[in-house]
Scaffold this motif. Structure first.
Motif, short mmCIF file in Angstrom:
data_model
loop_
_atom_site.label_atom_id
_atom_site.label_comp_id
_atom_site.label_asym_id
_atom_site.label_seq_id
_atom_site.Cartn_x
_atom_site.Cartn_y
_atom_site.Cartn_z
N PRO A 115 0.94 -1.03 -0.06
CA PRO A 115 -0.04 -0.07 -0.04
C PRO A 115 0.77 1.09 0.15
CG PRO A 115 -0.86 -1.57 1.63
CD PRO A 115 0.55 -2.23 1.22
N SER A 116 0.51 2.04 -0.69
CA SER A 116 1.12 3.34 -1.07
C SER A 116 0.38 4.39 -1.54
CB SER A 116 2.46 3.07 -1.82
OG SER A 116 3.01 4.23 -2.40
N LEU A 117 0.49 5.76 -1.35
CA LEU A 117 -0.27 6.87 -1.97
C LEU A 117 0.28 7.03 -3.21
CD1 LEU A 117 -2.48 8.80 -1.28
CD2 LEU A 117 -0.57 10.55 -0.85
N VAL A 118 1.42 6.82 -3.55
CA VAL A 118 1.94 6.99 -4.82
C VAL A 118 1.16 6.10 -5.76
CG1 VAL A 118 4.04 6.88 -6.37
CG2 VAL A 118 4.26 8.03 -4.08
N LEU A 119 1.47 4.89 -5.57
CA LEU A 119 0.66 3.90 -6.23
C LEU A 119 -0.76 3.82 -6.36
CD1 LEU A 119 2.23 0.35 -4.75
CD2 LEU A 119 2.83 1.69 -7.04
N ASP A 120 -1.57 4.43 -5.45
CA ASP A 120 -2.90 4.79 -5.37
C ASP A 120 -3.25 5.66 -6.48
OD1 ASP A 120 -3.52 3.02 -3.65
OD2 ASP A 120 -3.45 4.47 -2.03
N LEU A 149 -2.76 4.21 -10.14
CA LEU A 149 -3.65 3.30 -10.45
C LEU A 149 -4.78 4.06 -10.91
CD1 LEU A 149 -5.43 0.77 -10.80
CD2 LEU A 149 -5.65 0.71 -8.21
N SER A 150 -5.29 5.10 -10.01
CA SER A 150 -6.06 6.12 -10.47
C SER A 150 -5.93 6.73 -11.83
CB SER A 150 -6.49 7.11 -9.29
OG SER A 150 -6.87 6.52 -8.30
N ILE A 151 -4.57 7.18 -12.03
CA ILE A 151 -4.65 7.99 -13.22
C ILE A 151 -4.72 6.94 -14.34
CG2 ILE A 151 -2.92 8.98 -14.54
CD1 ILE A 151 -1.74 10.41 -11.80
N ILE A 152 -4.10 5.76 -14.32
CA ILE A 152 -4.24 4.87 -15.15
C ILE A 152 -5.81 4.53 -15.71
CG2 ILE A 152 -3.79 2.42 -16.26
CD1 ILE A 152 -1.15 2.54 -14.45
N SER A 153 -6.73 4.49 -14.59
CA SER A 153 -7.92 4.28 -14.62
C SER A 153 -8.89 5.33 -15.26
CB SER A 153 -8.71 3.76 -13.17
OG SER A 153 -7.95 2.90 -12.65
N SER A 195 -10.25 13.96 -5.01
CA SER A 195 -11.31 13.04 -4.79
C SER A 195 -11.96 12.51 -6.16
CB SER A 195 -12.37 13.47 -3.82
OG SER A 195 -11.96 13.80 -2.56
N TYR A 196 -11.69 13.79 -7.07
CA TYR A 196 -12.38 13.37 -8.47
C TYR A 196 -11.47 12.34 -8.96
CZ TYR A 196 -15.60 17.09 -7.82
OH TYR A 196 -16.56 18.14 -7.25
N ILE A 197 -10.12 12.30 -8.70
CA ILE A 197 -9.34 11.52 -9.79
C ILE A 197 -9.12 10.10 -8.85
CG2 ILE A 197 -6.75 11.18 -10.48
CD1 ILE A 197 -6.70 14.21 -10.58
N LEU A 198 -8.67 10.22 -7.32
CA LEU A 198 -8.48 9.08 -6.46
C LEU A 198 -9.81 8.10 -6.59
CD1 LEU A 198 -6.41 10.44 -3.74
CD2 LEU A 198 -5.60 9.14 -5.55
N GLY A 199 -11.14 8.73 -6.94
CA GLY A 199 -12.26 7.94 -6.97
C GLY A 199 -12.36 6.79 -8.06
N PHE A 200 -11.38 7.13 -8.92
CA PHE A 200 -11.30 5.84 -10.06
C PHE A 200 -9.96 4.70 -9.36
CE2 PHE A 200 -12.90 9.46 -12.28
CZ PHE A 200 -13.61 8.90 -13.36
N GLY A 201 -10.43 3.55 -9.87
CA GLY A 201 -9.55 2.66 -9.63
C GLY A 201 -9.95 1.51 -8.91
N ARG A 202 -11.43 2.02 -7.98
CA ARG A 202 -12.20 1.21 -7.29
C ARG A 202 -12.62 -0.03 -8.15
NH1 ARG A 202 -14.79 1.36 -1.86
NH2 ARG A 202 -16.15 -0.36 -1.95
N MET A 203 -12.78 -1.40 -7.74
CA MET A 203 -13.16 -2.53 -8.65
C MET A 203 -12.25 -2.99 -9.38
SD MET A 203 -17.49 -1.91 -9.04
CE MET A 203 -17.49 -3.76 -9.18
#
Length: 468
Positions: free
Chosen positions: A21-26, A29-33, A72-80
């Motif tokens: 777990p890492s904020l950078v990896l989050d 993941l979110s940007i790729i999503s 939140s608008y970016i980090l909200g992506f990547g779930r699922m």
């Protein structure tokens, strides 16, 4: 070729962030999503575009209404991505089954020993049950192509309907418990129930579902035999016997492995997952996802097909990912909406509304309605896994005063019914393609058993509620 690489990058980012777990990896993941959602939109089906856009609009609307921070608008992506990763990798577990040429041996055994269509239906349904518990969606084409040649040797009126019913009914029952089905992982992770705690209920109930389905089929087969003359039955039997030697010769030539290896592999796989669930401190879906490739490779090695597995995986994975563009768009859109619901506290409003409904109609009736939620959402076009994720996210068992085990069983039975009869899900689409019929016709073929199954589910929930 760019799209599969993008999907693989998202899967790799998710697995890395889940293990370390890492904020950078989050953020990665979110940007790729976000990039996937934008780039895949124009390639998705129109219906998927509309549905995904509605989910995205709801998510953005909630974040704006509650004044959420910009990130939140970016980090909200990547779930699922946990569900998508499992969907992407699980077909690889079918490779050792293909390499073992088990289907050829199954055909030979069936044509030699099965004498009437009722028994053929039972065997097809049971084999579909076994295959689904290990291969998930890949079980449908494998079972169809395995059983289709055998069906021609029996006096069956509507052969495609016969195959569609027997395969989809058997296929849908393990979705109550098999770890290779993402809906099980969704329920386990979102309700907090222990997978091993619900197994003593859902496995016997799924087997009961297969038994009831087969009894219904035997009744239809007996009625059919009375309508046919003895001459037609004898002719079909003679044609079947003449094909047996050819099937066994082919099985010997292809060095087909014995089908008993498949249920043994399933038992070992499920045993490993059960053990890891108790000992490893990671999510259920992550356990299954990480175990799929090593297990499939080890099985292939035992068949002396290690290099063949690597070659097949290199070919199969990009092709499969290319066909997942609709799933990536809809799941990432649904995940964004769920993140917005969680992040803004809108879930509390939904849960309070459900609590009010429960108090008005009573706990017993409320529990009976839970299976109808994912089932009903399937008819609105939601894939069962998405429908189940939305249902699970909108429902807090503790706040509603319902046990997590009972809630989990109710959700899983509803999802299984959605797999049986939802006209928009992958099951109906796959069988429609195989049988050359419309998804609506495939769905309608399953209506009698689906209604029976839902009634059985409600009886089960009543018994579980009484038993406490």
């Amino acid at each position: 070729m760019m799209m599969p690489i993008l999907f693989l990058a998202a899967i790799a980012a998710y697995l890395c962030s889940a293990i370390y777990p890492s904020l950078v990896l989050d953020w990665i993941l979110s940007i790729i999503s976000v990039f996937i959602v934008i780039s895949v939109f124009r390639f998705a089906k129109r219906f998927v575009q509309v549905l995904g856009t509605i989910m995205l609009a709801i998510g953005f609307g909630l974040l704006a209404t509650y004044g959420a921070a910009w990130h939140s608008y970016i980090l909200g992506f990547g779930r699922m991505m946990n569900v998508l990763s499992l969907f992407a990798l699980i077909p690889l577990i079918a490779i050792p089954i293909e390499l073992g040429h088990y289907a050829i041996r199954v055909q030979a055994i069936i044509q030699k020993r099965v004498k009437h269509s009722g028994l053929l239906y039972t065997i097809t349904s049971f084999l579909s049950f076994v295959s689904s518990s290990f291969m998930n969606l890949a079980a449908l084409p494998m079972m169809y192509h395995t059983m289709r040649p055998s069906v021609d040797f029996y006096p069956i009126g509507q052969k495609e309907r016969f195959l569609s019913r027997s395969i989809t009914h058997g296929y849908s029952m393990p979705t109550l418990w098999t770890p290779v089905t993402p809906i099980v992982g969704i329920v386990v992770e979102m309700t907090g129930v222990k997978w091993s705690h619900i197994l003593p209920v859902v496995i016997p109930f799924s087997l009961l579902g297969v038994a009831v389905d087969c009894m219904m089929a035997h009744w239809i087969a007996k009625r059919r035999q009375k309508q046919l003359g003895q001459t037609a039955i004898s002719e079909a039997s003679a044609a079947r016997e003449s094909a047996v030697d050819l099937q066994f010769q082919q099985a010997s030539k292809e060095k087909a492995s014995h089908p008993i290896q498949i249920p043994l592999a399933i038992l070992i796989f499920n045993g490993l997952i059960s053990m890891l669930e108790r000992t490893a401190h990671v999510g259920f879906l992550l356990i299954v996802t990480l175990l799929v490739i090593p297990y499939a490779f080890a099985w292939s090695l035992l068949l002396s097909k290690g290099r063949a597995f690597i070659r097949a995986a290199k070919k199969k994975l990009p092709e499969h990912l290319l066909h997942m563009k609709d799933q990536f768009f809809i799941f990432l859109s649904a995940g964004f909406m769920i993140s917005a619901i969680q992040g803004t506290g809108a879930g509390h409003v939904i849960n309070e509304t459900l609590g009010t409904v429960k108090n008005v109609i009573g706990a017993e009736l409320f529990i009976l309605l839970i299976p109808l939620i994912p089932f009903g959402l399937a008819f609105l076009g939601l894939q069962p896994a998405v429908a189940l994720a939305l249902t699970a996210e909108s429902m807090n068992p503790q706040a509603l005063g319902v046990s997590v085990e009972l809630t989990a069983v109710a959700m899983l039975t509803g999802a299984a019914a959605a797999f049986l009869m939802g006209p928009y899900n992958a099951t109906a689409a796959m069988m429609a393609s195989l049988t050359k019929n419309s998804a609506y016709k495939v769905s309608n073929w399953n209506a009698p058993f689906t209604i029976t199954f839902l009634l059985m589910s409600m009886v089960l929930l009543i018994i579980l509620k009484i038993a406490g």
